[in-house]
Design an enzyme around this catalytic site. Structure first.
Site, short mmCIF file in Angstrom:
data_model
loop_
_atom_site.label_atom_id
_atom_site.label_comp_id
_atom_site.label_asym_id
_atom_site.label_seq_id
_atom_site.Cartn_x
_atom_site.Cartn_y
_atom_site.Cartn_z
N SER A 62 0.81 -1.22 0.00
CA SER A 62 0.00 0.00 0.00
C SER A 62 0.84 1.27 0.00
O SER A 62 0.64 2.16 -0.81
CB SER A 62 -0.92 0.00 1.22
OG SER A 62 -1.75 -1.14 1.21
N LYS A 107 -9.97 -11.20 3.67
CA LYS A 107 -10.56 -11.37 5.00
C LYS A 107 -11.98 -10.83 5.03
O LYS A 107 -12.90 -11.47 5.57
CB LYS A 107 -9.72 -10.64 6.04
CG LYS A 107 -10.31 -10.71 7.45
CD LYS A 107 -9.84 -9.58 8.31
CE LYS A 107 -10.41 -8.25 7.84
NZ LYS A 107 -9.99 -7.13 8.71
N ARG A 261 -3.41 -16.00 26.06
CA ARG A 261 -2.66 -16.13 27.31
C ARG A 261 -3.07 -15.11 28.37
O ARG A 261 -2.76 -15.28 29.55
CB ARG A 261 -1.16 -15.96 27.03
CG ARG A 261 -0.79 -14.58 26.49
CD ARG A 261 0.67 -14.51 26.13
NE ARG A 261 1.02 -13.19 25.60
CZ ARG A 261 2.25 -12.86 25.19
NH1 ARG A 261 3.21 -13.76 25.24
NH2 ARG A 261 2.49 -11.65 24.73
N ARG A 267 -6.23 -6.40 23.84
CA ARG A 267 -5.46 -5.52 24.72
C ARG A 267 -5.22 -4.18 24.03
O ARG A 267 -4.84 -4.11 22.88
CB ARG A 267 -4.11 -6.17 25.06
CG ARG A 267 -3.20 -5.32 25.94
CD ARG A 267 -2.00 -6.14 26.39
NE ARG A 267 -1.23 -6.65 25.26
CZ ARG A 267 -0.24 -5.98 24.66
NH1 ARG A 267 0.07 -4.76 25.08
NH2 ARG A 267 0.41 -6.53 23.66
N HIS A 498 -33.67 8.62 11.85
CA HIS A 498 -34.54 7.66 12.55
C HIS A 498 -35.33 6.82 11.56
O HIS A 498 -35.80 7.33 10.54
CB HIS A 498 -35.50 8.43 13.46
CG HIS A 498 -36.35 7.55 14.30
ND1 HIS A 498 -35.87 6.89 15.40
CD2 HIS A 498 -37.67 7.21 14.18
CE1 HIS A 498 -36.84 6.19 15.95
NE2 HIS A 498 -37.95 6.36 15.23
#
Length: 523
Positions: A62, A107, A261, A267, A498
């Site tokens: 890229s 993906k 783990r 994280r 809405h």
């Protein structure tokens, strides 16, 4: 007056510059990456003698593709040298980078495929009788996927690059001093090219730990080329690559065990989002989530199946996918020949993407800033504008929006609650958890979570996090507002659409709680 000569792009390893969805931590995504080594526009100290090219760009992903195309548009002649021009083994990544070949694009196609069973499961709640999900044909999907990636390889080579005046060569490159690149062509021949400037954009490569039997495992490269769909799969890791592939394979009908783990995955992302995804996965998927679990050995059995031995027990499966991080591909670049400094497997750069050597630059995953395709595009574009367009463009890594393509999706921009409390001290947090209309009507137990974080002193929105259907599409627009410095008052003054889930972003009026001097105060 600047008269450009030539530019080259070279890739020395099976690589790409940046991969969207793989290996980027949330703190990187939310904060401005800064460097103390830059304070002014790039200037090259290279001698003014003639070179073969104005710039050699090593890597056709890229960042490399964007830098070469923009540089060519500024009048520089560009040649791209990439290790292989078509996707697949042995290098997997090819022209277009990790994103096109073994990352974002294939993906996301898998994400789409894996969501159809969930859509069909709710059909009865809308009056559709007898709807079934059918049988997923892995081979047919992979065939269609390969056709699409081949099309994109050709688009990058023939239209994006060559039509922009960029020459394309298939081969690997490595430094030979600060102004030369040795190239090994696909034919086996070698040649040396000289250049006034060199850009390194070789990208990253999946990391796997050194444990017994690790050779029996696969990564985010090989999964796109498996001949058969695994009936049982263990996914090892806690980042968004691991979470995404666990969700994908579960959706496609594979029995998935996710091992991490740590105490909870993702994280660095906002803790509320992490916990919400855990709850949704436990409630609405068949994924066996095993936290505080670390494989110690992979055993290949006589029937071809695998046994994952952990600190806690054993799990039998047909495939083990490791998603435990990515490293920069610098080993064979011969960086020492030009005295280019590295930090681990990455190349440190300043705000102009310049290394410690004045005429050598690096963009994308190999710099370990934010490993996302759009970020690499920005870095390459900014560099080309600065070097050849007469502009002063630093790379801007502040308020970069991103998405985790799990079920539900997580969209995020700006600071997490934890980061904001530490940096701004006084913040106001707004949260809303609800069942979206789409899921409420068929009585599905699927919930959305919306969260806005505000700097109390300035009223600026400094973080937005959403977990819901289409979070990626939603957070892109929100990212514009946050990047522009929108206040909570601006959000409140915006009229909602809405009925949508997104209107929740402009209707949350009552704070959930505050922080004062970094300490949480419950209302």
């Amino acid at each position: 007056m600047f008269l450009p000569k030539k530019i080259i792009i070279a890739a020395f390893l099976p690589s790409a510059t940046a991969f969207s969805p793989f290996r980027a931590s949330a703190p990187q995504l939310s904060r401005l990456w800064s460097s103390s080594t830059a304070s002014s526009p790039i200037t090259s100290s290279a001698e003014s003698r003639d070179y073969d090219y104005d710039m050699v760009v090593i890597g056709g992903g890229s960042g490399g593709v964007r830098a070469s195309r923009i540089a060519s548009g500024h009048g520089a002649k560009v040649v791209l040298l990439e290790g292989q021009l078509k996707h697949g083994a042995p290098n997997y990544s090819a022209i277009g980078g990790t994103c096109v070949n073994v990352g974002c694009v294939p993906k996301k196609l898998m994400v789409f495929a894996g969501r159809y069973p969930g859509e069909i499961a709710e059909a009865a709640g809308y009056g559709w009788e007898g709807a079934t999900e059918g049988t997923f044909n892995w081979k047919k999907f992979i065939e269609y996927k390969d056709t699409e990636i081949t099309r994109l390889n050709n688009v990058y080579k023939d239209f994006v690059l060559e039509k922009a005046g960029v020459e394309v060569i298939e081969g690997f490159g490595k430094l030979n001093g600060k102004n030369a690149v040795d190239v090994t062509l696909s034919s086996g021949e070698t040649k040396t090219l000289t250049a006034k400037n060199i850009l390194i954009a070789v990208g990253g490569w999946p990391y796997k730990p050194d444990i017994p039997g690790i050779e029996h495992t696969i990564t985010s490269n090989e999964i796109f080329y498996l001949e058969e769909q695994p009936k049982r799969m263990v996914v090892v890791g806690g980042g968004f690559i691991a979470c995404e592939f666990a969700s994908i394979m579960d959706g496609l009908g594979t029995d998935v065990t996710l091992m991490y783990r740590g105490d909870i995955f993702l994280r660095g992302f906002d803790m509320d989002m992490r916990e919400h995804l855990k709850e949704e996965m436990e409630r609405n998927t068949d994924i066996d989530i095993q936290f505080n679990t670390n494989p110690t050995e992979i055993i290949k059995n006589a029937d071809g199946s695998l046994t994952v031995v952990t600190n806690d027990g054993k799990v039998d499966c047909d495939a083990v996918l490791y998603a435990t991080g990515r490293g920069g591909k610098v080993d064979e670049l011969n960086l020492e020949s030009a005295n280019v400094e590295t930090k681990g497997s990455f190349i440190p750069v300043d705000e102009y993407s310049k290394t410690n050597v004045d005429n050598i630059y690096a963009v994308g995953d190999v710099t370990d800033r934010i490993a996302l395709t759009p970020v690499a595009l920005m870095e390459g574009h900014s560099l080309a504008d600065t070097l050849f367009g007469g502009m002063d463009r630093k790379s801007d890594h502040k308020f970069v929006a991103s998405t985790v393509f799990t079920n539900p999706e997580i969209g995020t921009v700006g600071y997490t609650e934890e980061e904001a409390a530490e940096k701004f001290k006084d913040i106001t947090v707004y949260k809303s958890k609800f069942r979206a209309m789409k899921h409420s009507f068929p009585k599905s137990e699927t919930y959305s979570l919306f969260k806005i974080i505000v700097d109390t002193k300035t009223d600026k929105v400094i973080g937005v996090h959403v977990a819901t259907d289409g979070a990626g599409e939603m957070i892109q627009g929100v990212g514009i507002a946050v990047k522009m410095g929108a206040t909570k008052k601006d959000f409140d003054a915006t009229i909602g659409i809405h009925p949508t889930s997104a209107e929740e972003l402009v209707t949350m009026r009552s704070p959930s709680y505050h922080y004062k001097d970094g300490v949480k105060l419950e209302d």
